[in-house]
Design an enzyme around this catalytic site. Structure first.
Site, PDB file in Angstrom:
ATOM      1  N   GLU A  50       0.823  -1.220   0.000  1.00  0.00           N
ATOM      2  CA  GLU A  50       0.000   0.000   0.000  1.00  0.00           C
ATOM      3  C   GLU A  50       0.852   1.263   0.000  1.00  0.00           C
ATOM      4  OE1 GLU A  50      -0.538  -2.597   1.947  1.00  0.00           O
ATOM      5  OE2 GLU A  50      -2.632  -3.213   1.787  1.00  0.00           O
ATOM      6  N   PHE A 112     -11.514  -7.221  14.102  1.00  0.00           N
ATOM      7  CA  PHE A 112     -10.443  -7.687  13.222  1.00  0.00           C
ATOM      8  C   PHE A 112     -10.112  -6.611  12.182  1.00  0.00           C
ATOM      9  CE2 PHE A 112      -9.157 -10.026   9.303  1.00  0.00           C
ATOM     10  CZ  PHE A 112      -7.912 -10.423   9.766  1.00  0.00           C
ATOM     11  N   GLN A 113      -8.850  -6.304  12.052  1.00  0.00           N
ATOM     12  CA  GLN A 113      -8.337  -5.294  11.108  1.00  0.00           C
ATOM     13  C   GLN A 113      -8.949  -3.911  11.329  1.00  0.00           C
ATOM     14  OE1 GLN A 113      -8.400  -7.006   7.087  1.00  0.00           O
ATOM     15  NE2 GLN A 113      -6.334  -7.762   7.491  1.00  0.00           N
ATOM     16  N   LYS A 162     -17.522  -0.854   6.020  1.00  0.00           N
ATOM     17  CA  LYS A 162     -17.973  -1.851   5.036  1.00  0.00           C
ATOM     18  C   LYS A 162     -19.489  -1.836   4.838  1.00  0.00           C
ATOM     19  CE  LYS A 162     -17.450  -6.539   3.479  1.00  0.00           C
ATOM     20  NZ  LYS A 162     -16.592  -7.711   3.456  1.00  0.00           N
ATOM     21  N   MET A 482      24.029   9.090   2.439  1.00  0.00           N
ATOM     22  CA  MET A 482      23.896  10.417   3.057  1.00  0.00           C
ATOM     23  C   MET A 482      24.206  10.355   4.558  1.00  0.00           C
ATOM     24  SD  MET A 482      23.527  13.509   2.435  1.00  0.00           S
ATOM     25  CE  MET A 482      22.495  14.226   1.160  1.00  0.00           C
TER      26      MET A 482
END
Ligand SMILES: Cc1ncc(C[n+]2csc(CCOP(=O)(O)OP(=O)(O)O)c2C)c(N)n1
Length: 584
Positions: A50, A112-113, A162, A482
């Site tokens: 993602e 969940f999630q 959802k 760097m």
């Protein structure tokens, strides 16, 4: 017409003219993916992570000026977007992030999630929404696009539970007028105050040693024509920030190139000695100012910016002008012309330009050449040559990013795409893919570090999957370069945890993904592999350049120090006092 919330999402995105969604599916967002599949008119790029989706949407937005869209599921999908959201926030990139959320009745239940992504992203979004009623869905989505692209652009997040995507409604898509009137407190000023513009015009005519300091706001506003006109009309030299690159053509005789920590000697000298600084769409970032008390110490300051909150935030300015950079510059030029476009002290202005020429000759941007080991700067110069200066360049973060800023010459806005504000390693490859998808007619080069590349390298497969022919040049020094440079200069060479010499064979990795890979280990091979790469137009090409391991990015103003403490490329530390006060 009654349809599911998920269909309303797709319908609204189509209304907004969305061509691409960059994303990764999961349970909470599945209805929207199903609607996307059934509708079939918006193209979806399935990224392998993602974070990649977020940066691709940013690269797409930065390269095209359109709003990018990234989508994920709830929980880990949403948190994987967070770095890209913060990145977009820091660089004012218009991206709408859509996240799935657990069903409304489970919110707050440690479901969940489940993660409170609205809470997490509150400080790193221009605005964010949790959709609570299906009737609000199209309005919220349209508001999200409107807020993302107007005023100072930025990321907007829309979190959709959802059950909202599953519910049925006949709610209509609101018109733009309805969207605007639904946001009464949000009215970006674009015009600029006429009195202040008048004042600015007078100051520019009166100044003896002016400098234009141009930032990313000028790129967003695509104000190149106006900047060139103003600079030429009033003979004002122009320096750009990293984010402002391309806003003013770097081949122009009035170009001072970049200022600040890794700015040119002549840009920094000009800013240090100027008596008027005209800041255009720039935010006085600490990488630019260094020690604030010694930044442009003799100058009056005009600041033109669309965002009132950025005015006098870091440096107190004398003439603030809130407005769209392009609109305000146009009015400023008209005002100057009305007054006959006369300089009050033409001789002083001439002397100033001559002084700048002297500084340019004294310390041009340069490096020690070699025919034994590949110098990173040489690779960038050669990329510039084979692409005839016309490619879009996307970078990771580190030394390679600064060399790409210094040694490629930029001539148009949206040409240099990098993570300026957040400094996100791993930005380059996905942003380059997004840029190429948005601007397929342009050659897109990702100039990456080995460390940065390894942070999001899985997106190489995404580029192969969608046949996106980006070129990826890894400036491979086997170090987190760097950080190593800072350790060399400021920590007596204590190289703590920066060795990356154990790494995959990048050429084989490219081949394993179905891309083309080349390696160059000697200077004589650089041109050859670049030319081979340019012939490939149907898949990504990875070029692994093994460069001088301990090359440094110079000049450099150490963090928090004054321009007087600049370290130069010939190894001289500090700037001799006699070159400091040549004018004034
Ligand atoms: C995500 C992230 N982690 C850590 C850093 C700190 N950091 C800045 S530059 C750098 C090294 C970059 O190495 P590489 O990508 O190989 O580029 P190089 O400097 O060698 O050109 C690091 C670790 C960062 N900017 N971003």
């Amino acid at each position: 017409m009654a349809r599911k919330g998920a269909d309303i999402v797709i319908e609204t995105l189509k209304e907004e003219g969305v061509e691409y969604i960059f994303g990764h599916p999961g349970g909470a967002i599945m209805e929207v993916y199903d609607a996307l599949y059934r509708d079939g008119s918006i193209k979806h790029i399935l990224t392998r992570h993602e974070q990649g989706a977020g940066h691709m949407a940013e690269g797409y937005a930065k390269a095209t000026g359109k709003v990018g869209v990234a989508m994920s599921t709830s929980g880990p999908g949403a948190t994987n977007l967070v770095t890209a959201i913060a990145d977009a926030y820091m660089d004012s990139v218009p991206v709408v992030f859509i996240t799935g959320q657990v069903p409304t009745h489970l919110i707050g239940n440690d479901a969940f999630q489940e993660v409170d992504i609205v809470g997490i992203t509150r400080p790193i979004t221009k605005h964010n929404f949790l959709v609570k009623r299906i009737e609000d869905l199209p309005m919220i989505l349209r508001q999200a696009f409107y807020i993302a692209k107007t005023g100072r652009p930025g990321p907007v997040l829309v979190d959709i539970p959802k059950d909202i995507t599953q519910k049925i409604s006949d709610v209509e898509i609101p018109s733009l007028e309805e969207v605007k009137s639904s946001l009464p407190g949000y009215k970006p000023h674009t015009e600029g105050n006429p009195q202040q513009i008048k004042k600015a015009a007078r100051l520019i005519a009166e100044a003896k040693r002016p400098v234009l300091y141009v930032g990313g706001g000028a790129v967003q506003a695509e104000a190149q024509k106006e900047l060139v006109e103003l600079a030429e009309l009033m003979k004002v030299p122009v320096t750009t920030t990293n984010m402002g690159k391309g806003a003013f053509p770097e081949s122009h005789p009035l170009a001072l190139h970049m200022l600040g920590m890794h700015g040119t000697y002549y840009a920094n000298m000009a800013v240090y000695n100027c008596d008027l600084l005209i800041a255009v769409g720039a935010r006085f970032d600490d990488r630019v100012t260094g020690k604030v008390e010694e930044f442009a110490p003799q100058a009056s300051i005009i600041h033109i910016d669309i965002d009132p909150a950025s005015i006098s935030k870091n440096i107190v300015v004398d003439v603030p002008i809130v407005g769209d950079v392009k609109v305000v510059l146009r009015k400023l030029i008209e005002e100057i012309k009305k007054e006959g476009a006369k300089l009050l002290y033409p001789e002083e202005r001439q002397k100033w330009l001559e002084q700048i020429e002297k500084w340019k000759k004294l310390h041009p941007l340069t490096y020690r050449k070699s025919d034994k080991v590949i110098k990173p700067q040489y690779v960038i110069e050669e990329i510039w040559k084979v692409t005839k200066g016309d490619a879009i360049i996307a970078t990771g973060v580190g030394q390679h990013q600064m060399w790409a800023a210094m040694f490629y010459r930029y001539s148009f806005p949206r040409q240099f795409i990098n993570s300026g504000g957040l400094g996100t390693m791993g930005f380059g490859l996905p942003a380059g893919i997004g840029a190429k998808i948005g601007r397929p007619e342009k050659e897109v080069f990702v100039i990456d570090g080995d460390g940065s590349f390894m942070m999001t390298m899985q997106e190489l497969i995404t580029a192969v999957h969608y046949r996106v022919p980006v070129k990826i040049a890894i400036i491979n020094n086997g170090y987190l370069g760097m950080v190593r440079q800072w350790q060399e200069l400021f920590y007596e060479k204590r190289y703590a945890e920066v060795d990356l010499s154990i790494q995959p064979d990048f050429v084989k990795l490219a081949e394993a993904c179905g891309a083309v890979g080349f390696r160059a280990e000697k200077p004589s091979e650089v041109r050859e592999v670049l030319e081979e790469a340019m012939k490939v137009q149907d898949k990504p090409v990875l070029l692994d350049f093994h460069v001088d391991r301990e090359e440094n990015v110079l000049p450099m103003v150490p963090a928090g120090k004054s321009y007087r403490d600049m370290i130069l490329e010939d190894g001289k530390k500090g700037v001799e006092a006699d070159t400091m006060y040549l004018v004034g």
